[in-house]
Write an enzyme that holds these catalytic residues in place. Structure first.
Site, short mmCIF file in Angstrom:
data_model
loop_
_atom_site.label_atom_id
_atom_site.label_comp_id
_atom_site.label_asym_id
_atom_site.label_seq_id
_atom_site.Cartn_x
_atom_site.Cartn_y
_atom_site.Cartn_z
N HIS A 77 0.72 -0.99 0.08
CA HIS A 77 -0.19 0.14 0.05
C HIS A 77 0.93 1.30 0.07
O HIS A 77 2.05 1.24 -0.21
CB HIS A 77 -0.83 -0.51 1.23
N ASP A 137 -0.14 4.45 1.57
CA ASP A 137 -1.46 5.74 2.24
C ASP A 137 -0.69 4.97 3.65
O ASP A 137 -0.09 3.79 3.60
CB ASP A 137 -2.47 5.55 2.25
N ASP A 161 7.08 1.37 5.93
CA ASP A 161 5.63 1.18 6.05
C ASP A 161 4.28 1.89 5.39
O ASP A 161 4.36 3.00 6.10
CB ASP A 161 4.92 1.12 7.22
N GLU A 165 -5.62 0.73 3.42
CA GLU A 165 -4.63 0.05 4.11
C GLU A 165 -4.57 0.78 5.93
O GLU A 165 -4.92 -0.13 6.47
CB GLU A 165 -3.22 -1.08 3.59
N GLU A 166 -4.20 1.45 6.24
CA GLU A 166 -4.15 1.98 7.39
C GLU A 166 -5.96 2.19 7.64
O GLU A 166 -5.69 2.14 9.21
CB GLU A 166 -3.55 3.45 7.40
N ASP A 186 4.26 -6.32 4.04
CA ASP A 186 3.51 -5.06 4.86
C ASP A 186 4.40 -5.11 6.16
O ASP A 186 3.01 -5.31 6.84
CB ASP A 186 2.84 -4.93 4.31
N ARG A 238 -6.74 -7.27 20.33
CA ARG A 238 -5.82 -8.29 19.00
C ARG A 238 -6.32 -9.60 19.73
O ARG A 238 -5.10 -9.94 20.36
CB ARG A 238 -3.66 -8.32 18.39
N HIS A 266 4.65 3.70 12.10
CA HIS A 266 3.42 4.29 13.08
C HIS A 266 3.75 5.83 14.01
O HIS A 266 2.99 6.14 14.82
CB HIS A 266 2.63 3.63 13.42
#
Length: 464
Positions: free
Chosen positions: A86, A88, A118, A152-153, A176, A347, A437
């Site tokens: 990706h 973005d 990323d 994707e984000e 990724d 998660r 991130h």
């Protein structure tokens, strides 16, 4: 063949760095749809720029309504392998020290800038692997396609649109994540709890608090405004906080405080310092009145105690048969004069379901005095580690790096989470924290060269 690929990767590294620099200069953060730009003008610009780079090196591209762009090695060959990445990125955030977020610089053998690891750097490594095979004159028997997405984000609507028009390839990997290979991805359980509770105007009160820029990132800044305080009171409280939590702080005047922590990916919250939770913890050191508003704020720390990442505050700590445990982090904080809202990212392992996870968390939040909202649990993803696909990818990794290749499970969700025969494969080498991130995101230049070689070797094994 390996020597040809290796020589190509080494001799074209400057071109790769230049392409990464160009692509990472585009601040492709989600924005409102604008005409034919479904995720905003900058996301469209980055997607089309990546497509232009593909075409520059002789690959035929197909644009899917500016949601995705795909580049094929050879459309006359049977469809077989997709590489899905990706263009973005998450918002720039704060705390950058090496460079500005969208101005890539090279320093100490690394490229710094938002998107370098990323995922703009890795997708270009995948492209250069295709280019290395093409320009080295190595034939393939089956086609490899690079699919570039632009959402994707923030939801992956892009690939939903793509797969509405195209079937999945026989095999798919996403550049990724990290090497060696990820074949298990935990599920995802997100929720928001909120309450109305206005300020009273009496004594010391928290007027506003804001922390977090994305639900999948631990916040590294927390801005707070108080009433009924002075600099000395705030400084005393902040110093007590520092003894408990490793944060820095800035006090602007008698009422404003900035708490400075450290960002991390939501799948590994223990790697960060949650500035939002630190800000809520600061309230413990201030003489707050016994009000509904203050009681609710203290309840936040019962649901998410600082330094506790297993969801036990929500009552949902659990581990599955594969040894994967649930993780949970509170990442979006919003308090104003009328009320408060908090959102968490969890998660979840293979055994999480509505009964033992979602409904338990809902009850905990509602019993604490909040309303609760959730989109539900996203199921986990699993591809057998003994499949030929996984074995081929790991063999390619081992041959190039000399390192042990093994399939692992993670808490993060990748682009292939909903793809039947999809795994995450690189591009970051093991045990390297690229600040993905977070501030000062980077990728090692040697890592770029290795990724090109690994991806090329993988394509040769699968499509050659």
């Amino acid at each position: 063949m390996n020597e040809k690929i290796k020589k190509f990767a080494e001799s074209h590294i400057d071109e790769l760095k230049a392409d990464i620099t160009e692509l990472c200069a585009i601040p492709s953060v989600l924005a409102d749809a604008d005409g034919d730009a479904p995720f905003g003008a900058e996301c469209k610009k980055a997607l089309l720029s990546a497509g232009d780079i593909c075409e520059k090196y002789g690959f035929k591209t197909t644009n899917y309504d500016n949601y995705c762009v795909a580049a094929d090695f050879d459309t006359t060959l049977p469809k077989h392998l997709d590489m899905l990445g990706h263009t973005d990125v998450v918002p720039a955030g704060e705390g950058w020290t090496v460079t500005e977020p969208f101005k890539v610089i090279e320093k100490d053998g690394r490229l710094y800038g938002r998107g370098t690891s990323d995922d703009k750097g890795p997708v270009l490594c995948a492209l250069y692997a295709m280019r290395a095979i093409k320009e080295s004159g190595i034939p393939l028997k089956k086609n490899v396609r690079l699919i570039l997405g632009s959402d994707e984000e923030t939801g992956s609507i892009d690939i939903t649109k793509y797969y509405a028009k195209e079937p999945e390839a026989d095999l798919t990997f996403s550049p990724d994540a990290e090497f060696p290979l990820i074949n298990i991805e935990k599920g995802q359980f997100r929720g928001t709890f909120k309450a109305e509770a206005t300020v009273t105007g009496n004594g010391v009160e928290l007027i506003s608090l804001d922390a977090g820029v994305a639900l999948n990132a631990v916040p590294n800044r927390c801005r707070m405004e108080f009433s009924g305080t002075d600099k000395k009171t705030l400084e005393t409280a902040c110093e007590k906080l520092k003894k408990e939590i490793p944060v820095d702080y800035e006090i602007a005047d008698d009422t404003h405080v900035l708490i400075i922590g450290e960002s991390a990916h939501a799948s590994t919250p223990e790697a960060g310092v949650n500035a939002g939770l630190a800000g809520i913890t600061l309230l413990n050191y201030l003489p707050l009145e016994d009000t509904k508003r203050n009681t609710l704020l203290k309840k936040v720390l019962e649901l998410f105690p600082y330094g506790v990442y297993d969801g036990s505050g929500l009552g949902i700590a659990m581990t599955d048969k594969e040894g994967l445990s649930l993780s949970a982090t509170l990442d979006l904080f919003s308090v104003d004069k009328d009320g408060m809202s908090f959102s968490f990212d969890s998660r979840s392992p293979l055994n999480a379901d509505d009964d033992n996870c979602l409904n338990v968390a809902r009850s905990k939040c509602e019993n604490a005095g909040f309303t609760f909202e959730t989109p539900g649990i996203v199921p986990p993803h699993y591809v057998p580690s003994d499949s030929d696909f996984v074995k081929n990818l790991l063999a390619a990794y081992e041959d190039v790096t000399g390192l042990e290749g093994k399939a692992i499970g993670i808490g993060g969700g990748t682009y292939v989470h909903d793809i039947k025969n999809g795994v995450a494969f690189g591009a970051v080498l093991p045990d390297i924290d690229t600040h993905m991130h977070g501030a000062d995101e980077f990728i090692d230049i040697d890592n770029l060269k290795i990724a090109v070689e690994v991806y090329a070797e993988a394509i040769l094994r699968i499509c050659g």
